[in-house]
Design a protein around this motif. Structure first.
Motif, PDB file in Angstrom:
ATOM      1  N   GLU A   9       0.834  -1.216   0.000  1.00  0.00           N
ATOM      2  CA  GLU A   9       0.000   0.000   0.000  1.00  0.00           C
ATOM      3  C   GLU A   9       0.864   1.259   0.000  1.00  0.00           C
ATOM      4  O   GLU A   9       0.472   2.286  -0.563  1.00  0.00           O
ATOM      5  CB  GLU A   9      -0.974  -0.003   1.191  1.00  0.00           C
ATOM      6  CG  GLU A   9      -0.348   0.098   2.562  1.00  0.00           C
ATOM      7  CD  GLU A   9       0.180  -1.233   3.118  1.00  0.00           C
ATOM      8  OE1 GLU A   9       0.739  -1.192   4.225  1.00  0.00           O
ATOM      9  OE2 GLU A   9       0.052  -2.272   2.462  1.00  0.00           O
ATOM     10  N   ARG A  10       2.051   1.206   0.616  1.00  0.00           N
ATOM     11  CA  ARG A  10       2.954   2.369   0.586  1.00  0.00           C
ATOM     12  C   ARG A  10       3.411   2.654  -0.839  1.00  0.00           C
ATOM     13  O   ARG A  10       3.517   3.816  -1.240  1.00  0.00           O
ATOM     14  CB  ARG A  10       4.177   2.113   1.469  1.00  0.00           C
ATOM     15  CG  ARG A  10       3.883   2.137   2.933  1.00  0.00           C
ATOM     16  CD  ARG A  10       5.150   1.932   3.730  1.00  0.00           C
ATOM     17  NE  ARG A  10       4.851   1.874   5.151  1.00  0.00           N
ATOM     18  CZ  ARG A  10       5.666   1.403   6.059  1.00  0.00           C
ATOM     19  NH1 ARG A  10       6.848   0.936   5.710  1.00  0.00           N
ATOM     20  NH2 ARG A  10       5.337   1.388   7.328  1.00  0.00           N
ATOM     21  N   ILE A  11       3.678   1.597  -1.580  1.00  0.00           N
ATOM     22  CA  ILE A  11       4.123   1.773  -2.969  1.00  0.00           C
ATOM     23  C   ILE A  11       2.987   2.359  -3.805  1.00  0.00           C
ATOM     24  O   ILE A  11       3.183   3.317  -4.554  1.00  0.00           O
ATOM     25  CB  ILE A  11       4.592   0.422  -3.554  1.00  0.00           C
ATOM     26  CG1 ILE A  11       5.793  -0.108  -2.764  1.00  0.00           C
ATOM     27  CG2 ILE A  11       4.938   0.555  -5.034  1.00  0.00           C
ATOM     28  CD1 ILE A  11       6.175  -1.536  -3.090  1.00  0.00           C
ATOM     29  N   VAL A  12       1.786   1.808  -3.657  1.00  0.00           N
ATOM     30  CA  VAL A  12       0.638   2.254  -4.445  1.00  0.00           C
ATOM     31  C   VAL A  12       0.330   3.719  -4.150  1.00  0.00           C
ATOM     32  O   VAL A  12       0.109   4.529  -5.062  1.00  0.00           O
ATOM     33  CB  VAL A  12      -0.593   1.360  -4.158  1.00  0.00           C
ATOM     34  CG1 VAL A  12      -1.844   1.929  -4.788  1.00  0.00           C
ATOM     35  CG2 VAL A  12      -0.337  -0.063  -4.653  1.00  0.00           C
ATOM     36  N   MET A  18       7.067   8.490  -6.782  1.00  0.00           N
ATOM     37  CA  MET A  18       8.237   7.670  -7.081  1.00  0.00           C
ATOM     38  C   MET A  18       8.640   7.820  -8.550  1.00  0.00           C
ATOM     39  O   MET A  18       9.833   7.897  -8.869  1.00  0.00           O
ATOM     40  CB  MET A  18       7.953   6.199  -6.743  1.00  0.00           C
ATOM     41  CG  MET A  18       7.848   5.944  -5.246  1.00  0.00           C
ATOM     42  SD  MET A  18       7.204   4.309  -4.817  1.00  0.00           S
ATOM     43  CE  MET A  18       8.369   3.223  -5.602  1.00  0.00           C
ATOM     44  N   LEU A  19       7.657   7.879  -9.449  1.00  0.00           N
ATOM     45  CA  LEU A  19       7.950   8.089 -10.870  1.00  0.00           C
ATOM     46  C   LEU A  19       8.575   9.460 -11.107  1.00  0.00           C
ATOM     47  O   LEU A  19       9.502   9.599 -11.908  1.00  0.00           O
ATOM     48  CB  LEU A  19       6.682   7.929 -11.713  1.00  0.00           C
ATOM     49  CG  LEU A  19       6.107   6.520 -11.812  1.00  0.00           C
ATOM     50  CD1 LEU A  19       4.803   6.529 -12.597  1.00  0.00           C
ATOM     51  CD2 LEU A  19       7.111   5.564 -12.443  1.00  0.00           C
ATOM     52  N   ARG A  20       8.082  10.479 -10.392  1.00  0.00           N
ATOM     53  CA  ARG A  20       8.658  11.824 -10.523  1.00  0.00           C
ATOM     54  C   ARG A  20      10.115  11.830 -10.050  1.00  0.00           C
ATOM     55  O   ARG A  20      10.978  12.455 -10.668  1.00  0.00           O
ATOM     56  CB  ARG A  20       7.837  12.843  -9.740  1.00  0.00           C
ATOM     57  CG  ARG A  20       6.647  13.368 -10.510  1.00  0.00           C
ATOM     58  CD  ARG A  20       6.033  14.586  -9.834  1.00  0.00           C
ATOM     59  NE  ARG A  20       5.179  14.228  -8.710  1.00  0.00           N
ATOM     60  CZ  ARG A  20       3.940  13.765  -8.810  1.00  0.00           C
ATOM     61  NH1 ARG A  20       3.400  13.614 -10.003  1.00  0.00           N
ATOM     62  NH2 ARG A  20       3.228  13.469  -7.747  1.00  0.00           N
ATOM     63  N   VAL A  21      10.385  11.152  -8.949  1.00  0.00           N
ATOM     64  CA  VAL A  21      11.758  11.077  -8.436  1.00  0.00           C
ATOM     65  C   VAL A  21      12.658  10.396  -9.464  1.00  0.00           C
ATOM     66  O   VAL A  21      13.759  10.870  -9.760  1.00  0.00           O
ATOM     67  CB  VAL A  21      11.794  10.315  -7.079  1.00  0.00           C
ATOM     68  CG1 VAL A  21      13.201   9.894  -6.715  1.00  0.00           C
ATOM     69  CG2 VAL A  21      11.195  11.176  -5.982  1.00  0.00           C
ATOM     70  N   THR A  46      11.121   9.650   5.174  1.00  0.00           N
ATOM     71  CA  THR A  46       9.794  10.233   4.956  1.00  0.00           C
ATOM     72  C   THR A  46       8.883   9.137   4.399  1.00  0.00           C
ATOM     73  O   THR A  46       9.315   8.016   4.126  1.00  0.00           O
ATOM     74  CB  THR A  46       9.874  11.383   3.941  1.00  0.00           C
ATOM     75  OG1 THR A  46      10.345  10.856   2.704  1.00  0.00           O
ATOM     76  CG2 THR A  46      10.786  12.498   4.434  1.00  0.00           C
ATOM     77  N   THR A  47       7.614   9.477   4.194  1.00  0.00           N
ATOM     78  CA  THR A  47       6.667   8.514   3.623  1.00  0.00           C
ATOM     79  C   THR A  47       7.134   8.053   2.247  1.00  0.00           C
ATOM     80  O   THR A  47       7.080   6.862   1.927  1.00  0.00           O
ATOM     81  CB  THR A  47       5.268   9.154   3.513  1.00  0.00           C
ATOM     82  OG1 THR A  47       4.892   9.649   4.799  1.00  0.00           O
ATOM     83  CG2 THR A  47       4.243   8.169   3.033  1.00  0.00           C
ATOM     84  N   LEU A  48       7.631   8.995   1.436  1.00  0.00           N
ATOM     85  CA  LEU A  48       8.149   8.641   0.119  1.00  0.00           C
ATOM     86  C   LEU A  48       9.393   7.767   0.257  1.00  0.00           C
ATOM     87  O   LEU A  48       9.561   6.801  -0.488  1.00  0.00           O
ATOM     88  CB  LEU A  48       8.457   9.904  -0.690  1.00  0.00           C
ATOM     89  CG  LEU A  48       8.997   9.696  -2.101  1.00  0.00           C
ATOM     90  CD1 LEU A  48       8.036   8.860  -2.934  1.00  0.00           C
ATOM     91  CD2 LEU A  48       9.265  11.042  -2.762  1.00  0.00           C
ATOM     92  N   GLY A  49      10.244   8.075   1.197  1.00  0.00           N
ATOM     93  CA  GLY A  49      11.433   7.258   1.442  1.00  0.00           C
ATOM     94  C   GLY A  49      11.068   5.838   1.830  1.00  0.00           C
ATOM     95  O   GLY A  49      11.701   4.866   1.390  1.00  0.00           O
ATOM     96  N   GLY A  53      11.823   2.367  -0.227  1.00  0.00           N
ATOM     97  CA  GLY A  53      12.406   1.222   0.477  1.00  0.00           C
ATOM     98  C   GLY A  53      11.593  -0.046   0.276  1.00  0.00           C
ATOM     99  O   GLY A  53      12.147  -1.135   0.078  1.00  0.00           O
ATOM    100  N   GLU A  54      10.272   0.086   0.321  1.00  0.00           N
ATOM    101  CA  GLU A  54       9.409  -1.082   0.095  1.00  0.00           C
ATOM    102  C   GLU A  54       9.579  -1.612  -1.321  1.00  0.00           C
ATOM    103  O   GLU A  54       9.630  -2.822  -1.541  1.00  0.00           O
ATOM    104  CB  GLU A  54       7.932  -0.709   0.324  1.00  0.00           C
ATOM    105  CG  GLU A  54       7.574  -0.412   1.750  1.00  0.00           C
ATOM    106  CD  GLU A  54       7.698  -1.622   2.666  1.00  0.00           C
ATOM    107  OE1 GLU A  54       7.432  -2.755   2.214  1.00  0.00           O
ATOM    108  OE2 GLU A  54       8.078  -1.431   3.824  1.00  0.00           O
TER     109      GLU A  54
END
Length: 192
Positions: A9-12, A18-21, A46-49, A53-54
């Motif tokens: 769910e973190r990835i979704v 993540m694509l922007r990064v 952070t949440t994005l970090g 990681g996931e």
């Protein structure tokens, strides 16, 4: 076996970020060091970090499962590790006076030391490769049967035959100046 469970769910939830990064890194609009600082606050991700990681855990899990399941894959990895360590062993032998450590305080001096070390290591590898090739050709001419698997296991980073602390002469013998090789060592089969 795994210590953690994947949280997809973190990835979704963070997929677009993540694509922007990834796009920013690819296009060079953000440096990796700045991105790392952005992905952490007070040393915590952070949440994005956490999402990145996931995502990384997926590939780490696939790698571990392949490693555990495939003996051939394990052998290939071990072979690569051994090759890398053999190259490092040669570099340490060449740089024996300082135990392979760089002692220049400034970046350009360290780059000069690394460049010189790389040059000498590459010269030794080239020298060994030429003579190994000549030795193999000599065995073929003599009609010796050679196993291809044995030939594949030969490595040009060996250095036991090189006297690292001896005297050096930089005058080339006539035959070498004309591009010929020195005569091959005709040692006994036990010396191999």
């Amino acid at each position: 076996m795994a210590r953690h469970r994947l949280h997809p769910e973190r990835i979704v939830q963070n997929w677009n970020d993540m694509l922007r990064v990834a796009g920013s890194l690819k296009l060079g609009t953000v440096t990796a060091s700045r991105l790392i600082r952005t992905l952490q606050r007070d040393g915590r991700p952070t949440t994005l970090g956490k999402a990145i990681g996931e995502y990384g855990r997926i590939y780490k899990t696939i790698y571990l499962l392949n490693y555990l399941n495939d003996p051939g894959y394990r052998r290939r990895i071990l072979t690569q590790l051994n090759r890398g360590e053999s190259r490092h062993s040669l570099a340490r032998a060449v740089c024996y006076g300082k135990r392979g450590e760089l002692h220049q305080r400034y970046k350009e001096g360290q780059e000069d030391q690394l460049g010189a070390l790389g040059f000498v290591v590459n010269a030794i590898v080239l020298w060994n490769t030429r003579y190994m090739s000549a030795a193999l050709q000599n065995l073929r001419v003599q009609g010796q049967m050679m196993d291809l698997t044995d030939i594949k296991r030969l490595s040009p980073v060996g250095h036991d035959h090189i006297n690292m602390v001896g005297r050096y002469s930089f005058t080339l013998p006539e035959e070498i100046a004309h591009g010929d090789l020195r005569p091959l060592n005709r040692g006994s089969a036990d010396s191999f």
